[in-house]
Motif scaffolding. Structure first.
Motif, PDB file in Angstrom:
ATOM      1  N   ARG A  48     -65.333 -53.144  -0.542  1.00  0.00           N
ATOM      2  CA  ARG A  48     -66.418 -52.409  -1.200  1.00  0.00           C
ATOM      3  C   ARG A  48     -66.577 -51.003  -0.659  1.00  0.00           C
ATOM      4  O   ARG A  48     -67.002 -50.094  -1.380  1.00  0.00           O
ATOM      5  CB  ARG A  48     -67.742 -53.147  -1.051  1.00  0.00           C
ATOM      6  CG  ARG A  48     -67.840 -54.422  -1.837  1.00  0.00           C
ATOM      7  CD  ARG A  48     -69.178 -55.104  -1.683  1.00  0.00           C
ATOM      8  NE  ARG A  48     -70.251 -54.319  -2.281  1.00  0.00           N
ATOM      9  CZ  ARG A  48     -71.478 -54.787  -2.476  1.00  0.00           C
ATOM     10  NH1 ARG A  48     -71.787 -56.010  -2.111  1.00  0.00           N
ATOM     11  NH2 ARG A  48     -72.402 -54.034  -3.025  1.00  0.00           N
ATOM     12  N   ALA A  49     -66.228 -50.796   0.604  1.00  0.00           N
ATOM     13  CA  ALA A  49     -66.461 -49.487   1.223  1.00  0.00           C
ATOM     14  C   ALA A  49     -65.720 -48.372   0.492  1.00  0.00           C
ATOM     15  O   ALA A  49     -66.123 -47.215   0.534  1.00  0.00           O
ATOM     16  CB  ALA A  49     -66.036 -49.519   2.691  1.00  0.00           C
ATOM     17  N   GLY A  85     -70.116 -49.092  -5.842  1.00  0.00           N
ATOM     18  CA  GLY A  85     -70.722 -50.249  -5.212  1.00  0.00           C
ATOM     19  C   GLY A  85     -70.026 -51.563  -5.463  1.00  0.00           C
ATOM     20  O   GLY A  85     -70.474 -52.603  -4.997  1.00  0.00           O
ATOM     21  N   GLY A  86     -68.932 -51.557  -6.193  1.00  0.00           N
ATOM     22  CA  GLY A  86     -68.160 -52.774  -6.399  1.00  0.00           C
ATOM     23  C   GLY A  86     -67.073 -52.886  -5.342  1.00  0.00           C
ATOM     24  O   GLY A  86     -67.222 -52.400  -4.229  1.00  0.00           O
ATOM     25  N   THR A  87     -65.979 -53.527  -5.696  1.00  0.00           N
ATOM     26  CA  THR A  87     -64.868 -53.655  -4.758  1.00  0.00           C
ATOM     27  C   THR A  87     -63.644 -52.968  -5.343  1.00  0.00           C
ATOM     28  O   THR A  87     -63.414 -52.968  -6.549  1.00  0.00           O
ATOM     29  CB  THR A  87     -64.544 -55.132  -4.477  1.00  0.00           C
ATOM     30  OG1 THR A  87     -64.360 -55.823  -5.712  1.00  0.00           O
ATOM     31  CG2 THR A  87     -65.662 -55.795  -3.696  1.00  0.00           C
ATOM     32  N   THR A  88     -62.830 -52.379  -4.476  1.00  0.00           N
ATOM     33  CA  THR A  88     -61.655 -51.652  -4.960  1.00  0.00           C
ATOM     34  C   THR A  88     -60.503 -52.588  -5.296  1.00  0.00           C
ATOM     35  O   THR A  88     -59.623 -52.211  -6.064  1.00  0.00           O
ATOM     36  CB  THR A  88     -61.183 -50.616  -3.929  1.00  0.00           C
ATOM     37  OG1 THR A  88     -60.906 -51.268  -2.687  1.00  0.00           O
ATOM     38  CG2 THR A  88     -62.251 -49.558  -3.714  1.00  0.00           C
ATOM     39  N   THR A  89     -60.480 -53.780  -4.713  1.00  0.00           N
ATOM     40  CA  THR A  89     -59.535 -54.807  -5.155  1.00  0.00           C
ATOM     41  C   THR A  89     -60.295 -55.740  -6.086  1.00  0.00           C
ATOM     42  O   THR A  89     -61.209 -56.451  -5.680  1.00  0.00           O
ATOM     43  CB  THR A  89     -58.935 -55.588  -3.974  1.00  0.00           C
ATOM     44  OG1 THR A  89     -58.163 -54.696  -3.165  1.00  0.00           O
ATOM     45  CG2 THR A  89     -58.028 -56.698  -4.478  1.00  0.00           C
ATOM     46  N   VAL A  90     -59.897 -55.709  -7.344  1.00  0.00           N
ATOM     47  CA  VAL A  90     -60.591 -56.455  -8.393  1.00  0.00           C
ATOM     48  C   VAL A  90     -60.083 -57.892  -8.427  1.00  0.00           C
ATOM     49  O   VAL A  90     -58.879 -58.136  -8.253  1.00  0.00           O
ATOM     50  CB  VAL A  90     -60.366 -55.776  -9.754  1.00  0.00           C
ATOM     51  CG1 VAL A  90     -60.955 -56.589 -10.897  1.00  0.00           C
ATOM     52  CG2 VAL A  90     -60.948 -54.361  -9.735  1.00  0.00           C
ATOM     53  N   ASP A 135     -71.918 -62.750  -7.348  1.00  0.00           N
ATOM     54  CA  ASP A 135     -73.062 -62.754  -6.439  1.00  0.00           C
ATOM     55  C   ASP A 135     -72.704 -62.157  -5.078  1.00  0.00           C
ATOM     56  O   ASP A 135     -73.571 -61.626  -4.376  1.00  0.00           O
ATOM     57  CB  ASP A 135     -73.598 -64.172  -6.264  1.00  0.00           C
ATOM     58  CG  ASP A 135     -74.334 -64.676  -7.503  1.00  0.00           C
ATOM     59  OD1 ASP A 135     -74.616 -63.864  -8.398  1.00  0.00           O
ATOM     60  OD2 ASP A 135     -74.603 -65.895  -7.568  1.00  0.00           O
ATOM     61  N   ALA A 136     -71.427 -62.219  -4.727  1.00  0.00           N
ATOM     62  CA  ALA A 136     -70.988 -61.631  -3.458  1.00  0.00           C
ATOM     63  C   ALA A 136     -70.738 -60.132  -3.576  1.00  0.00           C
ATOM     64  O   ALA A 136     -70.549 -59.448  -2.561  1.00  0.00           O
ATOM     65  CB  ALA A 136     -69.709 -62.327  -2.980  1.00  0.00           C
ATOM     66  N   GLY A 137     -70.729 -59.609  -4.805  1.00  0.00           N
ATOM     67  CA  GLY A 137     -70.492 -58.182  -5.013  1.00  0.00           C
ATOM     68  C   GLY A 137     -69.060 -57.815  -5.319  1.00  0.00           C
ATOM     69  O   GLY A 137     -68.688 -56.633  -5.264  1.00  0.00           O
ATOM     70  N   VAL A 138     -68.236 -58.799  -5.660  1.00  0.00           N
ATOM     71  CA  VAL A 138     -66.838 -58.531  -5.992  1.00  0.00           C
ATOM     72  C   VAL A 138     -66.749 -58.033  -7.432  1.00  0.00           C
ATOM     73  O   VAL A 138     -67.438 -58.543  -8.323  1.00  0.00           O
ATOM     74  CB  VAL A 138     -65.991 -59.818  -5.827  1.00  0.00           C
ATOM     75  CG1 VAL A 138     -64.549 -59.588  -6.269  1.00  0.00           C
ATOM     76  CG2 VAL A 138     -66.039 -60.298  -4.378  1.00  0.00           C
ATOM     77  N   THR A 139     -65.910 -57.043  -7.676  1.00  0.00           N
ATOM     78  CA  THR A 139     -65.663 -56.576  -9.034  1.00  0.00           C
ATOM     79  C   THR A 139     -64.766 -57.584  -9.746  1.00  0.00           C
ATOM     80  O   THR A 139     -63.705 -57.939  -9.240  1.00  0.00           O
ATOM     81  CB  THR A 139     -64.989 -55.198  -9.036  1.00  0.00           C
ATOM     82  OG1 THR A 139     -65.820 -54.271  -8.338  1.00  0.00           O
ATOM     83  CG2 THR A 139     -64.765 -54.705 -10.454  1.00  0.00           C
TER      84      THR A 139
END
Length: 398
Positions: free
Chosen positions: A267-268, A273-278, A301-305
């Motif tokens: 996510r960083a 605000g999502g994740t760069t690895t989808v 819910d964990a914030g993964v794209t």
């Protein structure tokens, strides 16, 4: 190119939530959209529409970005309907049928393969898919992988070298030699026609060491990384993909807490605000193999794209319908209709690391779908109904 106004839109899904309106889909109501030179140049109220050379009346219907199918295998020959029937009668899916398609694909002519690719591409476009990724992987020789990618590149810029789909029969006793072939002559022949490299990192296919070797060789010649991961059971694929900065890890059916944590750790690098690895989920495969569906709710819910794609292939998911996958995701994977539509459009764009598709805003590519329905909700609410009334690709009605 003449300008085109799409007018009288009842509900416009923009996926441009940064405007602070319309919820996560950036929904705008009673608006129009102006297209020039294949791009969206203006969106505004129907009471203030500019002049244009041509006009399409959406008649109060919903309009949304064209679907982005970020995982498909369209270059193949043959048919595996009998294998599907056997699974429906109780046989378990193992992935072994891939070799059946390899034999048929090797025996097919270029014109036969080209006809299949064009037929499926047209079929997907009619159902609203304006961008589609196409993998090789059914040739598994230097010549056949290169020609598969050449043919795929005729209809898509999103092409993926999947020489590491399975170890072909002639190398069954020499997997190390096959990995050397993939990393050497096969990659050299395939790379000029590919944007991505992928590996089926799974039991019965390629282990973590082989997958890492192949993917890093692909990275060295400028290809982006994608990974078939954790489809048949827990395994190293997701964490390997994160380690190598993959754009997408696909299937994600069997995930440990560590796998989810690895995805969250990316996510960083994502400004939104999502994740760069989808995590690209492929519910058509579970439908066609009677396997457990991925837990999309857990990932979201964990914030993964999350992206949705068809996995269109002759063995385990012979569908080109993104609306079907949206309906499955809502019914079987814990996604809301809005989450599923976002995953099938903007999510797919993220999985391809694209910001010009999957969204409708000034400057975006004019890829859009006009539904024969008042809302995006109908894609899940009315499963199996052909709701796509019209498709515009690069601003051109198809």
């Amino acid at each position: 190119m003449p300008s085109l106004l799409v007018d009288n839109i009842g509900e416009l899904v923009t996926n441009d939530a940064g405007r602070g309106v319309g919820g996560p889909l950036g929904i705008r109501r009673r608006v129009a959209l102006l297209i020039e030179d294949g791009e969206v140049v203006w969106i505004g109220p129907t009471t203030d529409t500019p002049s244009a050379d041509h006009r399409i009346d959406a008649a109060g219907s919903a309009v949304l970005p064209g679907f982005v199918d970020s995982h498909a295998h369209l270059v193949f020959a043959g048919d595996r309907a009998a294998e599907f029937a056997a699974r429906m009668a109780g046989e378990r899916y193992t992935g072994g049928g891939i070799r059946t398609t390899v034999g048929a694909t090797r025996a097919a002519s270029d014109s036969e393969l080209r006809a299949t690719v064009r037929r499926l591409r047209a079929e997907a476009l009619r159902q609203g898919t304006t961008t589609i990724e196409i993998k090789s992987g059914y040739g598994l020789t230097v010549v056949d992988e290169a020609r598969s990618l050449r043919i795929a590149a005729e209809v898509s810029t999103e092409t993926t070298f999947l020489g590491a789909h399975v170890v072909p029969a002639e190398y069954a006793a020499r997997p190390d030699d096959y990995v050397s072939l993939v990393c050497g002559p096969m990659l050299a022949a395939a790379a000029p026609h590919a944007r991505w490299i992928d590996v089926f990192c799974e039991r019965g296919a390629f282990d973590a060491d082989h997958a890492r070797a192949i993917l890093t060789c692909g990275q060295a010649v400028g290809l982006g990384v994608r990974v078939h991961a954790n489809q048949l059971g827990p395994g190293p694929g997701v964490q390997l993909g994160v380690e190598l900065g993959a754009a997408s890890v696909d299937h994600c059916t069997h995930l440990t807490d560590a796998d989810v944590d690895a995805l969250v750790s990316t996510r960083a690098g994502d400004e939104d605000g999502g994740t760069t690895t989808v995590a690209t989920l492929l519910p058509g495969a579970e439908f066609s193999t009677r396997s457990p569906y991925p837990d999309a709710r857990r990932l979201l819910d964990a914030g993964v794209t999350v992206a949705l794609a068809t996995d269109c292939n002759p063995g385990s998911s012979y569908t080109s319908s993104m609306p079907f996958c949206i309906a499955l995701a809502v019914r079987e994977m814990g996604m809301t209709p809005a989450e599923a539509v976002w995953a099938a459009t903007a999510g797919g764009a993220r999985a391809l690391r694209r910001d010009d598709i999957g969204v409708l805003r000034p400057g975006a590519r004019a890829d859009l779908v006009i539904l024969d329905a008042p809302s995006h909700l109908h894609l899940a609410y009315r499963p199996g109904v052909p709701l796509v009334r019209q498709v515009l690709h690069n601003g051109v009605p198809r």
